[in-house]
Design an enzyme around this catalytic site. Structure first.
Site, PDB file in Angstrom:
ATOM      1  N   ASN A 120       0.782  -1.221   0.027  1.00  0.00           N
ATOM      2  CA  ASN A 120       0.029   0.051  -0.135  1.00  0.00           C
ATOM      3  C   ASN A 120       0.715   1.138   0.018  1.00  0.00           C
ATOM      4  OD1 ASN A 120      -2.099   1.609   0.333  1.00  0.00           O
ATOM      5  ND2 ASN A 120      -2.979   0.954   2.043  1.00  0.00           N
ATOM      6  N   ARG A 162     -13.773  -6.136  16.258  1.00  0.00           N
ATOM      7  CA  ARG A 162     -12.629  -5.224  16.394  1.00  0.00           C
ATOM      8  C   ARG A 162     -13.422  -3.848  16.663  1.00  0.00           C
ATOM      9  NH1 ARG A 162      -7.989  -2.762  12.390  1.00  0.00           N
ATOM     10  NH2 ARG A 162      -9.608  -1.219  12.014  1.00  0.00           N
ATOM     11  N   TYR A 166      -7.672   6.739  13.152  1.00  0.00           N
ATOM     12  CA  TYR A 166      -7.360   5.386  12.226  1.00  0.00           C
ATOM     13  C   TYR A 166      -8.638   4.534  12.459  1.00  0.00           C
ATOM     14  CZ  TYR A 166      -6.471   0.681  11.323  1.00  0.00           C
ATOM     15  OH  TYR A 166      -6.698  -0.726  11.039  1.00  0.00           O
ATOM     16  N   ASP A 215      -7.368  -2.376  17.758  1.00  0.00           N
ATOM     17  CA  ASP A 215      -5.944  -2.008  17.048  1.00  0.00           C
ATOM     18  C   ASP A 215      -5.380  -0.700  17.438  1.00  0.00           C
ATOM     19  OD1 ASP A 215      -3.752  -1.603  15.476  1.00  0.00           O
ATOM     20  OD2 ASP A 215      -5.031  -2.213  13.507  1.00  0.00           O
ATOM     21  N   HIS A 235      -2.492   0.716  16.446  1.00  0.00           N
ATOM     22  CA  HIS A 235      -1.854   1.091  15.174  1.00  0.00           C
ATOM     23  C   HIS A 235      -0.463   1.873  15.730  1.00  0.00           C
ATOM     24  CE1 HIS A 235      -2.032   1.937  10.906  1.00  0.00           C
ATOM     25  NE2 HIS A 235      -2.927   0.887  10.952  1.00  0.00           N
ATOM     26  N   GLU A 285      -3.999  -5.314  19.459  1.00  0.00           N
ATOM     27  CA  GLU A 285      -2.978  -5.120  18.270  1.00  0.00           C
ATOM     28  C   GLU A 285      -2.385  -4.005  18.154  1.00  0.00           C
ATOM     29  OE1 GLU A 285      -5.314  -5.662  14.649  1.00  0.00           O
ATOM     30  OE2 GLU A 285      -3.823  -4.852  13.589  1.00  0.00           O
ATOM     31  N   GLU A 304       1.546  -7.334  11.368  1.00  0.00           N
ATOM     32  CA  GLU A 304       1.060  -6.916   9.878  1.00  0.00           C
ATOM     33  C   GLU A 304       2.063  -6.339   8.805  1.00  0.00           C
ATOM     34  OE1 GLU A 304      -2.294  -4.595  10.960  1.00  0.00           O
ATOM     35  OE2 GLU A 304      -1.073  -2.739  10.207  1.00  0.00           O
ATOM     36  N   ARG A 312       0.288 -11.671  13.442  1.00  0.00           N
ATOM     37  CA  ARG A 312      -0.433 -11.230  12.420  1.00  0.00           C
ATOM     38  C   ARG A 312       0.139 -11.044  11.041  1.00  0.00           C
ATOM     39  NH1 ARG A 312      -4.801  -9.151  12.187  1.00  0.00           N
ATOM     40  NH2 ARG A 312      -3.782  -7.076  11.605  1.00  0.00           N
ATOM     41  N   HIS A 368      -3.295 -10.920   8.959  1.00  0.00           N
ATOM     42  CA  HIS A 368      -3.920  -9.405   8.520  1.00  0.00           C
ATOM     43  C   HIS A 368      -4.941  -9.712   7.299  1.00  0.00           C
ATOM     44  CE1 HIS A 368      -2.479  -5.153   6.958  1.00  0.00           C
ATOM     45  NE2 HIS A 368      -3.633  -5.344   7.610  1.00  0.00           N
ATOM     46  N   ASP A 371      -6.373  -3.527   2.014  1.00  0.00           N
ATOM     47  CA  ASP A 371      -5.380  -3.473   1.024  1.00  0.00           C
ATOM     48  C   ASP A 371      -4.477  -4.537   0.736  1.00  0.00           C
ATOM     49  OD1 ASP A 371      -4.435  -2.930   3.737  1.00  0.00           O
ATOM     50  OD2 ASP A 371      -2.617  -2.258   2.865  1.00  0.00           O
ATOM     51  N   GLU A 396      -8.722 -11.926  10.382  1.00  0.00           N
ATOM     52  CA  GLU A 396      -9.429 -10.483  10.187  1.00  0.00           C
ATOM     53  C   GLU A 396     -10.037 -10.664   8.968  1.00  0.00           C
ATOM     54  OE1 GLU A 396      -6.402  -7.218   9.678  1.00  0.00           O
ATOM     55  OE2 GLU A 396      -8.076  -5.902  10.532  1.00  0.00           O
ATOM     56  N   TRP A 412       1.753   6.530  11.796  1.00  0.00           N
ATOM     57  CA  TRP A 412       0.699   6.371  11.659  1.00  0.00           C
ATOM     58  C   TRP A 412      -0.034   5.136  12.108  1.00  0.00           C
ATOM     59  CZ3 TRP A 412      -2.240   3.549   8.097  1.00  0.00           C
ATOM     60  CH2 TRP A 412      -3.592   3.991   8.041  1.00  0.00           C
TER      61      TRP A 412
HETATM   62  C1  GCO Z   1      -5.322  -3.723  10.117  1.00  0.00           C
HETATM   63  C2  GCO Z   1      -4.470  -2.679   9.788  1.00  0.00           C
HETATM   64  C3  GCO Z   1      -4.721  -2.023   8.244  1.00  0.00           C
HETATM   65  C4  GCO Z   1      -3.648  -0.950   7.867  1.00  0.00           C
HETATM   66  C5  GCO Z   1      -3.174  -1.210   6.599  1.00  0.00           C
HETATM   67  C6  GCO Z   1      -2.110  -0.311   6.089  1.00  0.00           C
HETATM   68  O1  GCO Z   1      -5.203  -4.100  11.323  1.00  0.00           O
HETATM   69  O2  GCO Z   1      -6.310  -4.357   9.230  1.00  0.00           O
HETATM   70  O3  GCO Z   1      -3.932  -1.967  10.682  1.00  0.00           O
HETATM   71  O4  GCO Z   1      -5.845  -1.331   8.530  1.00  0.00           O
HETATM   72  O5  GCO Z   1      -3.740  -0.013   8.482  1.00  0.00           O
HETATM   73  O6  GCO Z   1      -3.098  -2.510   6.106  1.00  0.00           O
HETATM   74  O7  GCO Z   1      -1.968  -0.219   4.718  1.00  0.00           O
HETATM   75 MG    MG Z   2      -3.651  -3.342  12.414  1.00  0.00          MG
END
Ligand code: GCO
Ligand code: MG
Length: 405
Positions: free
Chosen positions: A37, A147, A159, A212, A214, A238, A264, A285, A314, A318, A341, A405
């Site tokens: 991505n 989630r 996010y 999550d 993030h 997560e 991920e 993951r 994951h 994307d 997921e 991010w």
């Molecule tokens: C999730 C992930 C995604 C990522 C993404 C980035 O747990 O599904 O955090 O949402 O943000 O794959 O490209």
């Molecule tokens: Mg994630």
């Protein structure tokens, strides 16, 4: 049997996907996902310039040799671009092997460890009430795990949240420059405790809850959050902190019994070696597309099993349906599978380009029994959706400092 041609196709039926098509002289072809991505064209160049010329004429049945050749033979090992390129080829070769054998990939891995694959769905709302009403919708569809993400009051975007101005970026692939987002740990921590307090009150104790972070918190902040969420009994927390330094999870682990998940963005088994070996996490993951394909995922799963770590691949939007199909085969086989997921099978355009054969009912997925991965790709239809440069956001603290991010 020989590899005759390899085509790399980038399309954007809602978001960008890099698809690898390995064609043999026997007329059989295999498909792989090599999407990174926001850096899609880097993988395309890596494949077209440096990988494809070396593979023409090789026997596609030697999956392990080709994997090792691309990994060790590059001298420059690992990294997201290299490993996504290897992954795209590797998945396609497993697909070919299944088609030659007349068997679905899960059979090649060792057969079924379970009848169906447990999924967790997403609920991300603009307020806690909105998140919980979305969660109730998901539970009504039969999901048993959800989630929860919710917008942080005082921040413009958050996010994982769907809705006005609170975009869930991964659903869209049309951002020609990186948008910027603000982050405040203090504001977030207030919201998240209330979210799970309300969630248990309204959803009861019979549902598995996940969240999550993030990678926004420092290890000690993660430890604090894990402790704070203990009464709400999460299935897992997560990416609470980044683990470039895998020792970070030692700090978190010694303070909390909330189960931890990460992986991920991992490109190889080395990224999670200490986390697994020291039992610092509960779920790994990693994704087939980013960790080096089915060959690498199988190795990670087996390694994790020794340390009681379960797999939770994951499943964001994307990753293309080809990766999702690969995951469902792995999930069906892995003795230490935890949960998958799931964000749906894609919008109408995605479903028109990718022909998927996965049944989803009542919060579980059933693997395809077609030979290979059981997913097809319509190159002609894909032409209607050309590549669009698109970025993920960049995050900054309120004082302007660049953050995770
Ligand atoms: C999730 C992930 C995604 C990522 C993404 C980035 O747990 O599904 O955090 O949402 O943000 O794959 O490209
Ligand atoms: Mg994630």
């Amino acid at each position: 049997m020989k590899i005759k041609e390899i085509r790399i196709v980038v399309c954007n039926p809602g978001r960008n996907f890099v698809t690898v098509k390995v064609i043999t002289d026997a007329g059989i072809y295999g498909l792989g996902d090599a999407t990174v991505n926001g850096r899609e064209m880097a993988v395309v160049a890596y494949l077209e310039e440096h990988v494809v010329p070396c593979l023409i004429g090789r026997d596609p049945q030697n999956i392990e040799d080709i994997w090792q050749y691309l990994y060790k033979g590059a001298y420059w090992r690992r990294g997201p671009i290299t490993m996504a390129a290897i992954a795209g080829i590797d998945m396609a070769l497993w697909d070919i092997k299944g088609k030659i054998a007349g068997l679905p990939v899960y059979q090649l891995l060792g057969g079924k460890s379970r009848k169906s694959v447990g999924l967790y769905a997403h609920a991300g709302g603009l307020t806690i009430e909105d998140t919980l009403s979305k969660a109730k919708g998901v539970l009504d569809q039969g999901f048993k795990a959800v989630r929860l993400q919710s917008a942080v009051p005082g921040l413009e975007t958050t996010y994982g949240v769907v809705g006005d101005k609170k975009d869930y970026y991964e659903l869209q692939g049309n951002r020609p420059l990186p948008p910027e987002e603000q982050w405040s740990t203090q504001k977030y921590l207030q919201m998240v405790e209330e979210l799970f307090f309300e969630a248990r009150k309204q959803l009861g104790t019979n549902v598995s809850l996940l969240h999550d972070v993030h990678s926004r918190l420092t290890p000690i902040e993660s430890a604090k959050l894990g402790k704070m969420l203990e009464p709400y009994n999460l299935m897992f927390l997560e990416d609470s902190s980044i683990a470039e330094n895998q020792q970070n999870y030692q700090v978190i682990r010694q303070h909390t019994t909330t189960p931890l998940a990460i992986g991920e963005t991992y490109n190889s088994i080395w990224d999670c070696k200490e986390l697994i070996q020291n039992q610092l996490i509960d779920y790994i993951r990693a994704a087939a597309t980013h960790a080096g394909g089915i060959t690498a995922m199988r190795r990670i799963a087996d390694f994790a099993a020794i340390y009681n770590v379960r797999t939770a691949p994951h499943g964001a939007p994307d990753l293309s349906p080809i990766c999702f199909a690969a995951h469902i085969h792995l999930d069906t086989w892995a003795p230490n599978f935890g949960i998958q997921e799931f964000v749906g099978l894609g919008n109408e355009q995605i479903q028109s380009v990718f022909d998927q054969d996965i049944k989803v009912t009542n919060g579980v997925a059933f693997v395809s029994d077609k030979p290979g991965l059981g997913v097809d790709f319509d190159e002609e239809k894909a032409k209607a959706y050309p590549y669009k440069r698109s970025y993920l956001p960049v995050s900054r603290l309120e004082d302007g400092t660049v953050w995770n991010w």
